[in-house]
Scaffold this motif. Structure first.
Motif, short mmCIF file in Angstrom:
data_model
loop_
_atom_site.label_atom_id
_atom_site.label_comp_id
_atom_site.label_asym_id
_atom_site.label_seq_id
_atom_site.Cartn_x
_atom_site.Cartn_y
_atom_site.Cartn_z
N UNK A 15 0.82 -1.21 0.00
CA UNK A 15 0.00 0.00 0.00
C UNK A 15 0.86 1.26 0.00
N UNK A 16 0.29 2.33 -0.54
CA UNK A 16 0.85 3.67 -0.31
C UNK A 16 0.13 4.19 0.93
N UNK A 17 0.81 4.22 2.07
CA UNK A 17 0.16 4.67 3.30
C UNK A 17 -0.57 3.53 3.99
N UNK A 18 -1.77 3.80 4.47
CA UNK A 18 -2.52 2.82 5.25
C UNK A 18 -3.00 1.68 4.35
N UNK A 19 -2.77 0.43 4.74
CA UNK A 19 -3.22 -0.71 3.92
C UNK A 19 -4.75 -0.74 3.80
N UNK A 55 4.63 -3.61 8.68
CA UNK A 55 5.04 -4.94 8.22
C UNK A 55 4.80 -5.12 6.72
N UNK A 56 3.78 -4.47 6.17
CA UNK A 56 3.48 -4.65 4.73
C UNK A 56 4.18 -3.60 3.88
N UNK A 57 4.85 -2.65 4.54
CA UNK A 57 5.51 -1.58 3.81
C UNK A 57 6.92 -2.00 3.43
N UNK A 58 7.42 -1.42 2.34
CA UNK A 58 8.82 -1.68 1.96
C UNK A 58 9.75 -0.67 2.62
N UNK A 253 0.97 9.51 11.79
CA UNK A 253 1.76 9.77 10.57
C UNK A 253 1.44 8.66 9.57
N UNK A 254 0.83 9.02 8.44
CA UNK A 254 0.36 7.97 7.53
C UNK A 254 1.48 7.43 6.66
N UNK A 255 2.54 8.21 6.45
CA UNK A 255 3.66 7.70 5.67
C UNK A 255 4.95 8.39 6.09
N UNK A 256 6.06 7.65 6.05
CA UNK A 256 7.39 8.21 6.35
C UNK A 256 8.21 8.35 5.08
N UNK A 319 -9.76 -5.55 5.23
CA UNK A 319 -10.09 -4.14 5.45
C UNK A 319 -9.89 -3.67 6.87
N UNK A 320 -9.41 -4.56 7.75
CA UNK A 320 -9.45 -4.26 9.18
C UNK A 320 -8.36 -3.28 9.63
N UNK A 321 -7.21 -3.24 8.94
CA UNK A 321 -6.13 -2.35 9.38
C UNK A 321 -6.57 -0.89 9.22
#
Lengths: 337, 337
Positions: A15-19, A55-58, A253-256, A319-321
């Protein structure tokens, strides 16, 4: 024995940001047999955690990213239904990184058997929340890093959440005054009446910064932060001398990527000779069991309250995250299979 | 006895940012006689410190601002020339907050008598630097907050400065590898050849961030920061697991009004479970003497080197703070009267 059909939630894109739900798909596979030293576990409750975003982010992080095409990493509580282990027997209730799926085959040392004290009188699902990493995070982060003393003022963000609500209660039981920060009028009510915060503030209120300044006129001794962002920025201007800031999460913070700016903290830390320190439960894996043993009687007596937000069925997992970050839930989100 | 003429450096306006000579004036007054329990001290060396910027500012800070119309607050070393104290006698060399002036009358408990071990073989002016608050700041900040272990990597900003150079040497003597960050090619040379840093980097170099990334490929265990700003921002991206960041000064930020933004640190602290903590020597006033006793033999043996940047005469005081922030000096700046 016929092979069991195993539904698995698979990560198919980062995802870009929140999954969100489209980042996952549900795949039906067949599950095999445990090898020596392993057990086959039927999952009963799956955990949904803010950390899953990382965990799902690169992006650079503290855990290896979940592989694309792999089962989503998750804690779960389940029942051993086949054992090739000398340590665990059929019927044992265990918790561990069993993943978002119906069944898991795992090494016996990779799961923790719930204590009889726990399962005798309390729901096994609590091993995903107050009697698991959430409770242990609250305890070890508060006492180990925050080091509250009787009479201290302790501020907690995401105060109605699974970790925050436990932190507030543990601080109050230690003889501290507690201020909770949360995101709705309803949650303010829950924090004050259900979790016993002395004061709770809604950060969406137009008067939030002024209300916070009033409540923290003498400065806060401990700030247990799960948010970063503007909530943290506001609290950091009200640190007491030698305050301790526990950095337990950065939910606001939705993205770093790109890395966000905010007001510099160095001068606050210097002029108050304050301390700001990260806490990750991963660093304390061998302490969780001992902490949970202390928490069980507190929960049994009702000294430590909790709330579970229960979703039904594996199909609610993808959709839970997102729901966590939208702040629509109270307490610990779990999925009941 | 005829009253003595006492030249005093008086604060006449609060600077915007770094103080400069026009913010002060020199006034000649007459000084009286010490009362019971007091001494009259003739100042010999005055201290110039980065912290003075904060002391003359009306901004939120850790010390009461110097009053407009008041003598500039400063440490100084002087000789007791008249004593109404049972603890101090004429001829004693003392250090304390004697102010930017020729003479001071102070309570005897407000000054510290230099030890015989110090004055026997070392210049008394060192009580303003390596054998005073600078040395004690380096020792207590490094060992108390930074807690270096043998083999750790320790990064120090303002590495050629009075505190930074001592931190680097103490870390090396502890068995750490040391990286100094400083502001010119000459200071890089001084850091490596005089103070023994394993590596020193010039933050004005075009390649600074890449050089830093190379040197800190494994992450830094301790970062002793005197700067904040972009130097700190660069180092914070290279913290090792459980790193300790000592916030000892913010020299790179010329004003905190308006409050400056910078890259958020929360995520670095969380993912590395690192700690960032302010250090002020004021919190440790009763420990300075004990630390200085440990430092004296280290300086005598040459294990701990220092450099004094000496200005001559009281008239050099008003412009001296600016010099610190322009980075033109090496080591501790003092004024010889």
């Amino acid at each position: 024995m016929a092979q069991r059909r195993n539904r698995q939630v698979i990560l198919i894109e980062r995802p870009a940001g929140i999954p969100h739900s489209d980042n996952f798909t549900i795949l039906e596979t067949l599950i095999g047999e445990p090898a020596e030293g392993q057990v086959l576990v039927q999952n009963r409750y799956l955990s949904v955690d803010p950390a899953m975003r990382g965990w799902v982010s690169a992006e650079s992080n503290y855990a290896e990213p979940v592989a694309l095409g792999g089962v989503m990493r998750a804690s779960a509580v389940g029942t051993v239904i086949q054992s090739e282990s000398t340590r665990l027997t059929v019927g044992d209730v265990v918790v561990g990184r069993l993943g978002w799926q119906d069944y898991a085959i795992v090494d016996d040392f990779a799961v923790r058997r719930l204590s009889d004290a726990h399962t005798r009188s309390l729901p096994p699902s609590l091993a995903l929340g107050i009697l698991g990493t959430n409770g242990a995070t609250a305890w070890l982060g508060l006492f180990g890093v925050g080091q509250p003393q009787r009479g201290d003022l302790v501020v907690v963000s995401t105060a109605a959440g699974a970790v925050g609500s436990a932190v507030g209660q543990l601080a109050r039981l230690t003889g501290c005054r507690t201020v909770g920060i949360t995101g709705s009028a309803h949650k303010v009510e829950v924090c004050e009446s259900h979790y016993g915060f002395d004061v709770a503030l809604n950060y969406h209120s137009d008067d939030f910064e002024r209300e916070l300044a009033d409540v923290l006129a003498q400065g806060t001794d401990v700030y247990f932060d799960n948010t970063s962002g503007t909530i943290s920025d506001a609290v950091m201007t009200h640190l007491a001398h030698r305050a301790r800031v526990v950095v337990c999460g950065t939910a606001a913070i939705s993205s770093w990527d790109p890395w966000p700016d905010g007001p510099r903290v160095a001068r606050h830390l210097l002029t108050r000779t304050a301390r700001m320190e990260g806490f990750l439960i991963q660093d304390h894996a061998d302490e969780v069991d001992g902490v949970v043993q202390k928490l069980v009687p507190m929960v049994e007596r009702g000294d430590l309250r909790y709330h579970e937000h229960v979703l039904d069925g594996l199909e609610s997992a993808p959709g839970s995250i997102r729901g966590l970050y939208e702040g629509i839930n109270l307490g610990k989100t779990i999925i009941r299979l």
